[in-house]
Design an enzyme around this catalytic site. Structure first.
Site, mmCIF file in Angstrom:
data_model
loop_
_atom_site.group_PDB
_atom_site.id
_atom_site.type_symbol
_atom_site.label_atom_id
_atom_site.label_comp_id
_atom_site.label_asym_id
_atom_site.label_seq_id
_atom_site.Cartn_x
_atom_site.Cartn_y
_atom_site.Cartn_z
ATOM 1 N N MET A 29 1.018 -1.181 0.120
ATOM 2 C CA MET A 29 0.070 0.076 0.072
ATOM 3 C C MET A 29 0.739 1.354 0.165
ATOM 4 S SD MET A 29 -3.032 -1.130 0.209
ATOM 5 C CE MET A 29 -4.071 0.527 0.622
ATOM 6 N N GLN A 80 -4.162 -7.488 -6.509
ATOM 7 C CA GLN A 80 -4.447 -7.992 -4.934
ATOM 8 C C GLN A 80 -5.656 -7.567 -4.571
ATOM 9 O OE1 GLN A 80 -2.586 -6.931 -1.141
ATOM 10 N NE2 GLN A 80 -2.128 -9.337 -1.089
ATOM 11 N N CYS A 110 -2.554 -9.300 5.733
ATOM 12 C CA CYS A 110 -2.570 -7.753 6.430
ATOM 13 C C CYS A 110 -3.331 -7.696 7.666
ATOM 14 C CB CYS A 110 -3.142 -6.692 5.141
ATOM 15 S SG CYS A 110 -3.148 -5.125 5.799
ATOM 16 N N HIS A 181 4.516 -14.975 3.931
ATOM 17 C CA HIS A 181 5.288 -13.912 4.584
ATOM 18 C C HIS A 181 5.723 -14.775 5.938
ATOM 19 C CE1 HIS A 181 5.691 -9.937 6.808
ATOM 20 N NE2 HIS A 181 6.598 -10.443 6.631
ATOM 21 N N GLY A 223 11.974 -10.089 4.288
ATOM 22 C CA GLY A 223 13.292 -9.774 4.795
ATOM 23 C C GLY A 223 14.534 -10.069 3.686
ATOM 24 N N GLY A 243 9.723 -7.128 -0.936
ATOM 25 C CA GLY A 243 9.008 -6.061 -0.668
ATOM 26 C C GLY A 243 9.727 -4.631 -0.407
ATOM 27 N N ARG A 244 10.060 -4.528 0.648
ATOM 28 C CA ARG A 244 10.803 -3.298 1.082
ATOM 29 C C ARG A 244 12.134 -3.042 0.275
ATOM 30 N NH1 ARG A 244 9.568 -4.413 7.278
ATOM 31 N NH2 ARG A 244 9.785 -6.668 6.327
#
Ligand SMILES: Cc1cc2nc3c(=O)[nH]c(=O)nc-3n(C[C@H](O)[C@H](O)[C@H](O)COP(=O)(O)O)c2cc1C
Length: 362
Positions: A29, A80, A110, A181, A223, A243-244
């Site tokens: 998001m 998604q 989430c 995840h 991670g 992701g990050r």
């Protein structure tokens, strides 16, 4: 069995709609909007990209172009969905198929308040039969791959056996991929951000799932930050989602096509990517001007929204701070000259980086 034994892909016949893409960029998001996806697609042709989570009511009743529109270059692209009603999810899946998305995914990971008040997201890990029914309805509605993104566990349901039970129940609906995840979520007491950092990563349980359920496709998430880490995981699971790291260091994906998709196309260069991305920025700014002239109240994305995807393009390289500072100034005062100067600045930084690499090598 040796817990580090590699996954034997041919042990059980597995069927799925379409092939598994070994690498994907996670749904995020306020991150994986069409601008960031456009950037990622300039860096990697083959990585599967996900949208941000879109709730069923937004898909069904919202402004379609604004919420679901994307550029054709973004394929392969997965939508998604956030929801818990099989019929609504099936209707959303149909819309996704009509709009040409390549996959639909249901969010079972989430933990935000919004998701909890709607009883979807990670809450659904407590109700695997409902997730199964959602997947059945979505798969009946469309021919696209239907995938599930979930966690290791939630609240007190956090033993390996609990996750296995979840997967076994949902697997009856034959989802095309389980993305795990690799940490649990707490519904109370932790913010969504804390829920992405505080509960420890438990990769071994995802590896065990892949080993013990060879009939399902498993993607691991949580991670991972480098191409080497992806390669290591692919020894044990079918796919890896980042992701990050994609946001913090998008250039790490420059090596992904050749390394994981057997692409023979030359790797991109940062200056070329900047130049191509700026075409997108100019397109968006021109559309915004046209909207304003037509009297629309929606003025289009701000300069910050448009430029933030390239903020981290030089992560770890000489000049990364100067690049960010320049972009931050442009976010405040976007000028044509300022934007036009960016490709040359990227060439300059690339040359500095190459000089540093040569000095280190000698
Ligand atoms: C800013 C942000 C927004 C996120 N939004 C979503 C989302 O919309 N749907 C979802 O399934 N996960 C979402 N996540 C979780 C990521 O998809 C991913 O599972 C998580 O960040 C762990 O992977 P990573 O360590 O590679 O970042 C979000 C994560 C971040 C950092």
């Amino acid at each position: 069995m040796d817990p580090r034994a590699p996954l034997e892909h041919d042990r059980a016949p597995r069927q799925r709609r379409g092939r598994v893409r070994p690498v994907s960029v996670a749904p995020m998001m306020d991150r994986t909007d069409r601008h960031f996806r456009r950037l990622m697609r300039l860096i990697t042709r083959h990585t599967l990209l996900y949208t941000e989570m879109v709730t069923c009511p937004a898909v069904l009743h919202g402004d379609r172009e604004h919420i679901l529109g994307y550029h054709p270059s973004e394929h392969p692209l997965a939508l998604q969905l956030g929801g818990d009603d099989p019929e609504a999810l099936a209707a959303c899946a149909r819309i996704a198929a009509e709009l040409g998305y390549d996959e639909v995914n249901i969010n079972v990971g989430c933990p935000s308040d919004r998701v909890q008040s709607g009883n979807f997201g990670v809450c659904l890990m407590k109700d695997p039969a409902r997730v199964r029914d959602c997947v059945v309805a979505m798969r009946e509605a469309v021919e696209l791959p239907v995938t599930v993104k979930h966690r290791i566990g939630v609240d007190e349901l956090d033993r390996y056996e609990d996750m296995l039970h979840f997967v076994d129940v949902v697997a009856a609906a034959e989802p095309d991929l389980f993305t795990v995840h690799a940490r649990k979520a707490w519904l109370q007491g932790l913010s969504p951000k804390q829920n992405r950092n505080v509960p420890p990563l438990r990769y071994a349980e995802v590896h065990r799932l892949a080993r013990e359920r060879p009939g399902v496709f498993v993607e691991i998430n949580g991670g991972f930050k480098t191409a080497d880490a992806i390669a290591e995981q692919l020894e044990r699971v079918d796919a890896v989602m980042l992701g990050r790291a994609a946001w913090d260091d998008p250039w790490l994906f420059a090596a992904v096509d050749q390394r994981f998709f057997a692409s023979e196309a030359p790797a991109p260069t940062r200056p070329a990517v900047v130049e191509a991305y700026l075409e997108h920025v100019h397109e968006q700014l021109a559309m915004a001007r046209a909207r304003v002239e037509a009297g629309s109240r929606y003025k289009g994305p701000s300069a910050t929204i448009l430029l933030r995807p390239i903020m981290n393009l030089f992560t770890g390289r000489p000049g990364a701070k100067r690049w960010k500072r320049t972009l931050n100034e442009l976010c405040q005062r976007p000028t044509r000259e300022g934007l036009d100067a960016l490709p040359a600045f990227a060439v300059e930084l690339e040359a500095e980086g190459a000089a540093r690499d040569r000095a280190r090598a000698s």
